[in-house]
Design a protein around this motif. Structure first.
Motif, PDB file in Angstrom:
ATOM      1  N   LYS A   1     -11.408   8.361  -6.481  1.00 28.83           N
ATOM      2  CA  LYS A   1     -10.939   7.853  -5.201  1.00 28.83           C
ATOM      3  C   LYS A   1     -11.388   6.401  -5.067  1.00 28.83           C
ATOM      4  O   LYS A   1     -12.346   5.979  -5.719  1.00 28.83           O
TER       5      LYS A   1
ATOM      6  N   SER B   1       0.821  -1.202   0.000  1.00 26.46           N
ATOM      7  CA  SER B   1       0.000   0.000   0.000  1.00 26.46           C
ATOM      8  C   SER B   1       0.863   1.264   0.000  1.00 26.46           C
ATOM      9  O   SER B   1       1.991   1.263   0.497  1.00 26.46           O
ATOM     10  N   LYS B   2       0.314   2.330  -0.561  1.00 26.51           N
ATOM     11  CA  LYS B   2       0.988   3.623  -0.508  1.00 26.51           C
ATOM     12  C   LYS B   2       0.959   4.192   0.903  1.00 26.51           C
ATOM     13  O   LYS B   2       1.771   5.042   1.259  1.00 26.51           O
ATOM     14  N   ASP B   3       0.014   3.712   1.688  1.00 29.19           N
ATOM     15  CA  ASP B   3      -0.092   4.125   3.089  1.00 29.19           C
ATOM     16  C   ASP B   3       0.843   3.248   3.929  1.00 29.19           C
ATOM     17  O   ASP B   3       0.656   2.031   4.008  1.00 29.19           O
ATOM     18  N   GLU B   4       1.845   3.833   4.516  1.00 27.96           N
ATOM     19  CA  GLU B   4       2.832   3.077   5.286  1.00 27.96           C
ATOM     20  C   GLU B   4       2.230   2.364   6.489  1.00 27.96           C
ATOM     21  O   GLU B   4       2.841   1.436   7.041  1.00 27.96           O
ATOM     22  N   LYS B   5       1.043   2.771   6.903  1.00 32.77           N
ATOM     23  CA  LYS B   5       0.393   2.129   8.049  1.00 32.77           C
ATOM     24  C   LYS B   5      -0.128   0.737   7.687  1.00 32.77           C
ATOM     25  O   LYS B   5      -0.311  -0.107   8.561  1.00 32.77           O
ATOM     26  N   ASP B   6      -0.362   0.517   6.408  1.00 29.01           N
ATOM     27  CA  ASP B   6      -0.892  -0.775   5.967  1.00 29.01           C
ATOM     28  C   ASP B   6       0.240  -1.768   5.735  1.00 29.01           C
ATOM     29  O   ASP B   6       1.226  -1.463   5.067  1.00 29.01           O
ATOM     30  N   GLU B   7       0.093  -2.958   6.286  1.00 36.11           N
ATOM     31  CA  GLU B   7       1.094  -4.008   6.137  1.00 36.11           C
ATOM     32  C   GLU B   7       0.998  -4.659   4.752  1.00 36.11           C
ATOM     33  O   GLU B   7      -0.105  -4.892   4.247  1.00 36.11           O
TER      34      GLU B   7
ATOM     35  N   ARG C   1      -9.136  -1.689  -3.884  1.00 33.91           N
ATOM     36  CA  ARG C   1      -8.665  -0.748  -2.873  1.00 33.91           C
ATOM     37  C   ARG C   1      -9.747  -0.504  -1.830  1.00 33.91           C
ATOM     38  O   ARG C   1      -9.455  -0.111  -0.700  1.00 33.91           O
TER      39      ARG C   1
END
Length: 219
Positions: free
Chosen positions: A155, A130-136, A163
């Motif tokens: 979106k 993921s582009k979101d670093e919080k997602d593993e 997504r």
């Protein structure tokens, strides 16, 4: 007029489709014509079932159907307005029948009576980051796939793709879009993977009927 070689490829596709349907009824994974023959010899498929399926699909049925699609999720590939699509039937979806980059029709994960048109972006074994670093990061499991809308202006919630709802089962794939008609003067083949466009070329030559698509066009 289609050539003899085109007709030979087309008939082979029809035979493979018929065998796949019979194989699916037996809940056995269809891998090759040889496997099908072995299954038939072992009695897993009756003479009547095999005859009926082959007769219906080789001599009577088509390998494609028309699907009406509305929405901007697949723009510009399909268009933001309503389109009539020619879809190749896929009775058993696996990495040997659908390929990365294909525009597919699949059951809506939120409502199995509805269908979505999206592009196949990843299949089993692919690592999803993921582009979101919080997602593993995670790896798609067996028979899972990841589908995306073509319209990158939307979106995730608007695009309604993986997504939003995550991986989907390959068994939810029912077809591959091979031709799109927006208007009488705006229509043409859909850009799929190189492998699929080669496989579908004989179907386009023999089963594509733009006039019939126009008659069924709802826009």
């Amino acid at each position: 007029m289609a050539s003899l070689s085109t007709w030979c490829r087309y008939i082979r596709h029809k035979l493979e489709y018929s065998f796949s349907l019979s194989w699916k009824k037996c809940r056995i994974s269809d891998r090759s014509l040889l496997d099908m023959e072995q299954s038939y010899k072992r009695g897993l498929i009756s003479d009547r079932e095999l005859y009926d399926t082959v007769w219906k699909n080789v001599f009577q049925g088509k390998l494609t159907y028309l699907h009406w699609n509305k929405g901007e999720a697949m723009a510009p590939t399909i268009g933001e307005q309503a389109s009539t699509l020619l879809v190749r039937k896929i009775p058993i979806a696996d990495p040997t029948r659908v390929f990365l980059g294909d525009v597919i029709v699949l059951k809506d994960p939120d409502n199995s009576e509805n269908y979505l048109v999206r592009r196949l972006a990843a299949t089993e074994g692919y690592e999803m980051v993921s582009k979101d670093e919080k997602d593993e990061p995670f790896v798609l499991e067996k028979d899972q796939c990841w589908v995306l809308a073509d319209n990158d202006r939307l979106k995730p919630k608007e695009a309604k793709d993986s997504r939003l709802f995550g991986p989907v089962s390959m068994t939810d794939i029912v077809g591959r879009v091979i031709y799109s008609l927006r208007t009488a003067v705006d229509h043409g083949p859909v850009l799929n993977s190189h492998y699929s466009m080669r496989k579908d070329s004989s179907l386009l030559e023999i089963e594509l009927d733009v006039n019939d698509m126009m008659k069924n066009h709802k826009a």
